[in-house]
Structure formats: structure tokens, C-alpha cells
Design a protein around this motif. Structure first.
Motif: not given
Ligand SMILES: [Zn+2]
Length: 306
Positions: A164, A180, A182, A187
Motif C-alpha cells: 500500500h 485500491c 485502501c 498502490c
Molecule cells: Zn492500497
């Protein structure tokens, strides 16, 4: 709290579809191994299932062992609770403490990428190397750092989580990069996961193939996709080499089975590593699927428990 025996170590690999447990002796030989289906979505049943697996191994071996657990997600250092696990019933739960209570002994826990790295560092592909970076290239991209046989464990419990961070030295057509889970764009994980390889291939060719089909050259465009993947992996690993200079890097997960990576990536990473020569070894894993249980068992290092 009962004391664990030092006769053997039990590792429990808590997966989304199965829970596996194995007992290792001091030399790392596997004495016994069991697996069962994960009770889907039921946290209490998952704790009980892990306890029962441990007790079944101990009944077979006739003595108590130490217990380590590898889990998806991560343990929040702030709360001691699991976060980011794809088996979502674990999130927000103190799995290690609950299993510890169920087994009446201390239980150590780490995420699955850390367990992979530890397994390969202790007696796997990286055995004898002072510093090992273990990488999972699969559904997700994770990593763990092992220094002299022990996991590097920092205050945020995220050492090695390079999936990440952004893909380094991005080309114009890699910026800003795909979204992503996240919340960020571009990432390393969205380029180097199995899905990342598949989506990149589709973006360039219009064909939908999964990563294993691309790896076996199921279409004419596969070679170019694999070359892009190798070049990106070389860039991503160059940053790791610049930062921690590991002696050995081991690639696990489904994409770690692509043999050409071990020839081609080290030819490419020299262009990015800040050094005149790069002697870092890039190696396939020794234990593959078994590194989950093996690394969990090695959370109790040699010499421990007393
Ligand atoms: Zn990520």
C-alpha cells in the motif's frame, strides 16, 4: 495460565475457507497436520474450531505444545483487535486472547504475510540469511521482514506492508493508477496482485484472462503483460532493497509460482537500486502453502518457550 511444553510448536493458519493446524518439532519436522472448513461468519465457532484442532493434535502427540496463529488482516497495536481481515467476522475481535483463554496458555499471533516471511527465513528458502523480506503476491500484496530469525515488529505493526505504498517511478500511463480498496490510487498492490495482472492485461488487449492463464501464455498478448509485470515488480522491490537491503527476497502467493520472475526481475532491478552492484537473492519459497502453519509455529522462536 498453564505453561507450554518446549517439546513442539503448533501453528494455526486461520484462512477464509479453512483452518489448518500443524505441529513442528524443534528441528522443524512436521509431526502432524489437520485442517477443517472455517465456520463461515461465526466468530465464536471459529475460536472453538481452532481450539479443537490444537487439542486434537495434542491428543495425538500426547503432550502440550506452544501455539502461534497466522491470521488475515493485521492486529491493531492500538486496540489489540484484528482489522482489515477478509474473513470479516474476525474484525474487531481479540482472537489471540480468546484462543488463549480457550486453551489456557499464551498464544502469539501475526498476519499471514509475516508468517510466510518467518517460515521461509527460519528454515525455508532464506535459511541462514541474516535479513529476509518475504512477499505474498496473490489476492493481495503483503510482506514481512525477518531479521536474524525474528520478525521486525514496529509500533504500528505494519513492517513490510509495502503493497500500500505507491508503485515507484510511475510511467505517465500508470498515473494516478487504479483505485485500491485502501482508498488510495496507484498502490503497488493494484499492479502486482493477481487481479492487478489480469486487469492490466485486459486494459492492453481487451481479453479477460486470470493471472495463471497469463502466466502460461494463454494468449499472444501475455508476453507483453508479463514483461510489464516483471518491470513493475523490479521497481517495487528496488525500493525495498534501497530501504532495508535484505540478503534474500522470497516470493509467495500464487504469482510467486511464476518461475521466470526469478530470472528476469533481478536483471531489471539494477536500474533502480542505488548501488553499483546488487547481490540480493530473489528466491522461490521452499514451503509454499505450508508456510502459513510453519511460520505461525515459529512465532515461538527456538529457545522459547521455557
Ligand atoms: Zn492500497
Amino acid at each position: 495460565m498453564g505453561k507450554a511444553s518446549n517439546k513442539y510448536r503448533i501453528g494455526v493458519d486461520l484462512g477464509g475457507t479453512k483452518i489448518e493446524a500443524a505441529a513442528l518439532d524443534e528441528a522443524g519436522r512436521m509431526l502432524a497436520r489437520h485442517r477443517i472448513a472455517t465456520p463461515a461468519g461465526d466468530y465464536r465457532a471459529t475460536v472453538s474450531a481452532a481450539r479443537d484442532l490444537v487439542l486434537a493434535l495434542e491428543a495425538k502427540l500426547g503432550a502440550r505444545g506452544s501455539v502461534g496463529v497466522g491470521t488475515p488482516g493485521a492486529i491493531s497495536p492500538a486496540t489489540g483487535l484484528i482489522k482489515n481481515a477478509n474473513s470479516t467476522c474476525l474484525n474487531g475481535r481479540p482472537f489471540d486472547r480468546d484462543l488463549s483463554a480457550a486453551l489456557d496458555r499464551p498464544v502469539k499471533i501475526a498476519n499471514d504475510a509475516d508468517c510466510f516471511a518467518l517460515s521461509e527465513a527460519v528454515d525455508g528458502a532464506g535459511a541462514g540469511a541474516p535479513t529476509v523480506f518475504g512477499v505474498i503476491l496473490g489476492t493481495g500484496v503483503g510482506g514481512g521482514v525477518v531479521v536474524r530469525g525474528k520478525l521486525l515488529a514496529g509500533p504500528n505493526a505494519i513492517a513490510g506492508e509495502w503493497g500500500h505504498s505507491p508503485l515507484p517511478w510511475p510511467r505517465d500511463d500508470e498515473r494516478p493508477g487504479p483505485a485500491c480498496f485502501c482508498g488510495k490510487l496507484g498502490c503497488t498492490e493494484v499492479f502486482l496482485s493477481g487481479r492487478g495482472l489480469s486487469e492490466d492485461h485486459e486494459a492492453h488487449t481487451g481479453e479477460r484472462l486470470d493471472a495463471s492463464e497469463i502466466a502460461t501464455h494463454a494468449s499472444a498478448g501475455a508476453e507483453a503483460s508479463l514483461q510489464r509485470y516483471e518491470e513493475r515488480l523490479a521497481r517495487a522491490l528496488a525500493v525495498v532493497i534501497n530501504l532495508i537491503d535484505p540478503h534474500v527476497i522470497v516470493l509467495g502467493g500464487g504469482l510467486g509460482q511464476i518461475e521466470r520472475l526469478y530470472r528476469n526481475v533481478p536483471r531489471l532491478w539494477g536500474a533502480y537500486v542505488f548501488s553499483d552492484t546488487v547481490v540480493t537473492k530473489l528466491l522461490p519459497p521452499r514451503y509454499g502453502d505450508a508456510s502459513g502453519v510453519r511460520g505461525a509455529a515459529w512465532l515461538w522462536p527456538k529457545g522459547e518457550p521455557e
